[in-house]
Design a protein around this motif. Structure first.
Motif, short mmCIF file in Angstrom:
data_model
loop_
_atom_site.label_atom_id
_atom_site.label_comp_id
_atom_site.label_asym_id
_atom_site.label_seq_id
_atom_site.Cartn_x
_atom_site.Cartn_y
_atom_site.Cartn_z
N GLU A 123 0.83 -1.21 0.00
CA GLU A 123 0.00 0.00 0.00
C GLU A 123 0.87 1.26 0.00
O GLU A 123 0.95 2.02 0.96
CB GLU A 123 -0.97 0.00 1.19
CG GLU A 123 -0.36 -0.18 2.56
CD GLU A 123 -0.23 -1.63 2.98
OE1 GLU A 123 -0.19 -1.88 4.19
OE2 GLU A 123 -0.14 -2.52 2.11
N ASP A 124 1.55 1.49 -1.11
CA ASP A 124 2.45 2.61 -1.30
C ASP A 124 2.32 3.08 -2.75
O ASP A 124 2.48 2.30 -3.68
CB ASP A 124 3.89 2.18 -1.00
CG ASP A 124 4.89 3.29 -1.20
OD1 ASP A 124 5.24 3.57 -2.38
OD2 ASP A 124 5.33 3.89 -0.20
N SER A 125 2.04 4.35 -2.94
CA SER A 125 1.74 4.87 -4.27
C SER A 125 2.91 4.71 -5.24
O SER A 125 2.73 4.30 -6.39
CB SER A 125 1.34 6.35 -4.18
OG SER A 125 0.99 6.84 -5.45
N ASN A 146 -2.51 -4.50 3.40
CA ASN A 146 -3.89 -4.12 3.68
C ASN A 146 -4.68 -4.20 2.37
O ASN A 146 -4.59 -3.32 1.53
CB ASN A 146 -3.93 -2.71 4.27
CG ASN A 146 -5.32 -2.29 4.69
OD1 ASN A 146 -6.30 -2.57 4.01
ND2 ASN A 146 -5.40 -1.60 5.81
N GLU A 149 -7.79 -3.89 1.46
CA GLU A 149 -8.73 -2.82 1.15
C GLU A 149 -8.00 -1.57 0.69
O GLU A 149 -8.40 -0.92 -0.28
CB GLU A 149 -9.58 -2.50 2.40
CG GLU A 149 -10.64 -1.45 2.16
CD GLU A 149 -11.48 -1.18 3.41
OE1 GLU A 149 -12.07 -0.09 3.48
OE2 GLU A 149 -11.52 -2.06 4.30
N GLU A 150 -6.91 -1.22 1.38
CA GLU A 150 -6.14 -0.02 1.03
C GLU A 150 -5.45 -0.18 -0.33
O GLU A 150 -5.43 0.74 -1.14
CB GLU A 150 -5.10 0.26 2.12
CG GLU A 150 -4.34 1.57 1.95
CD GLU A 150 -5.23 2.80 2.06
OE1 GLU A 150 -4.85 3.85 1.50
OE2 GLU A 150 -6.30 2.72 2.70
N LYS A 171 -8.02 0.18 -3.01
CA LYS A 171 -8.45 1.58 -3.11
C LYS A 171 -7.42 2.39 -3.89
O LYS A 171 -7.77 3.21 -4.76
CB LYS A 171 -8.62 2.15 -1.70
CG LYS A 171 -9.23 3.55 -1.68
CD LYS A 171 -9.23 4.13 -0.27
CE LYS A 171 -10.08 3.29 0.68
NZ LYS A 171 -10.15 3.88 2.03
N MET A 172 -6.14 2.18 -3.60
CA MET A 172 -5.07 2.92 -4.28
C MET A 172 -4.99 2.53 -5.75
O MET A 172 -4.76 3.37 -6.62
CB MET A 172 -3.73 2.68 -3.57
CG MET A 172 -3.67 3.22 -2.16
SD MET A 172 -2.11 2.87 -1.32
CE MET A 172 -1.07 4.13 -2.03
N SER A 227 -4.19 -10.52 1.53
CA SER A 227 -4.39 -9.75 2.77
C SER A 227 -3.40 -10.17 3.85
O SER A 227 -3.17 -11.36 4.07
CB SER A 227 -5.82 -9.95 3.27
OG SER A 227 -6.02 -9.22 4.47
#
Length: 301
Positions: free
Chosen positions: A24-26, A48, A50-51, A54-55, A73
């Protein structure tokens, strides 16, 4: 040579899989998206869920329907690191990549005695630079892992860097153990170690390369500087690998090349059972992509 050539090399080596811990890192996802687009590798994204989704939906929609990307997950960073390392241990992946996670957490998993990727060798940071104005890669080691290595550790650091150099087509890399001067001074440990490493190479204890030192930085990379000082050496002015004496020197040299020389870089941690992409949060998506390509090349050899 250009770092873009590493992308070409990696794409020709057969499709591999990269396990990303805490994805979860752009910037990491941007590098993953570009790697998938270039068909460099498949990815297991631990973290994560979900995160991550989302990203991906917000900034990297091309990953959403990619068959080469799987999201798994993980309840926390420690679990994400463990799962990513185990994926490599179990041959489900070829490379470990750090995501949005502290370096200490992922290294703890890598060094775990039960499921980690230990080989008994020293782990070291190997950075491959594309420096404007130079016709060859400049490899700097070790700028991030070993604080003040002794001569035996330096020998292993050279061996790690040589393996990486071989993987990107440098058949007989020239290694310059750096010091402040190019003569042996018993009061300067870096010069004594450099002389020992040179002799170890001559006696076959360090193979696959040519080691000569001590050399100051100017004499290592500039033939004009070496000639001015009357240095006759197979390495002077033509060094492919710069072995720094301590982490402070490596850190300053690494950042100087980026911020003063506008150099591009890809880097891996070598010495484990598989390459580890351990980029900094300050690194660009481009640098992360080059590091991925370098790791994939290294994993092939």
């Amino acid at each position: 040579m250009k770092l873009d050539s590493l992308i070409s090399m990696a794409s020709q080596d057969g499709r591999k899989t990269v396990a990303v811990a805490a994805a979860e890192d752009s910037e990491v996802l941007e590098a993953v998206a570009r790697a998938v687009e270039l068909k460099l590798a498949d990815f297991l994204l631990y973290g994560n869920e979900e995160e991550i989704k989302k990203m991906i939906a917000a900034k990297h929609p091309s990953l959403g329907g990619s068959k080469g990307v799987k999201i798994i997950s993980a309840p926390n960073n420690y679990a994400a690191a463990e799962m990513a390392v185990k994926a490599v241990k179990n041959n489900d992946a070829n490379v470990v990549m750090k995501g949005n996670i502290p370096t200490a957490v992922i290294l703890k998993a890598v060094l775990n005695k039960e499921y980690g990727l230990r080989t008994g060798a020293v782990l070291s940071h190997v950075a491959v630079f594309e420096v404007p104005g130079y016709d060859r890669f400049t490899i700097v080691t070790d700028a991030a892992m070993n604080i003040s290595p002794d001569v035996e550790q330096k020998a292993q650091i050279i061996k790690n860097a040589v393996k990486v150099a071989h993987s990107i087509g440098i058949e007989m890399p020239k290694v310059a153990p750096l010091a402040a001067v190019e003569v042996i001074n018993p009061a300067m440990q870096a010069t004594v170690d450099a002389a020992s490493l040179t002799m170890m190479n001559k006696r076959g204890q360090i193979q696959g390369c040519i080691v000569d030192g001590p050399l100051a930085l100017d004499n290592a990379v500039s033939q004009i500087a070496a000639e001015h000082k009357g240095i006759k050496s197979e390495v002077a002015g033509k060094a492919d690998i710069l072995l720094v004496p301590a982490i402070e020197v490596g850190n300053v040299l690494y950042k100087s090349l980026i911020y003063f020389a506008n150099a591009k870089v890809g880097a891996v941690i070598a010495g484990a059972k598989a390459p580890i992409v351990l980029t900094s949060r300050a690194d660009t998506a481009e640098s992360k992509l080059y590091s991925l390509a370098l790791a994939l090349c290294s994993a092939s050899k």
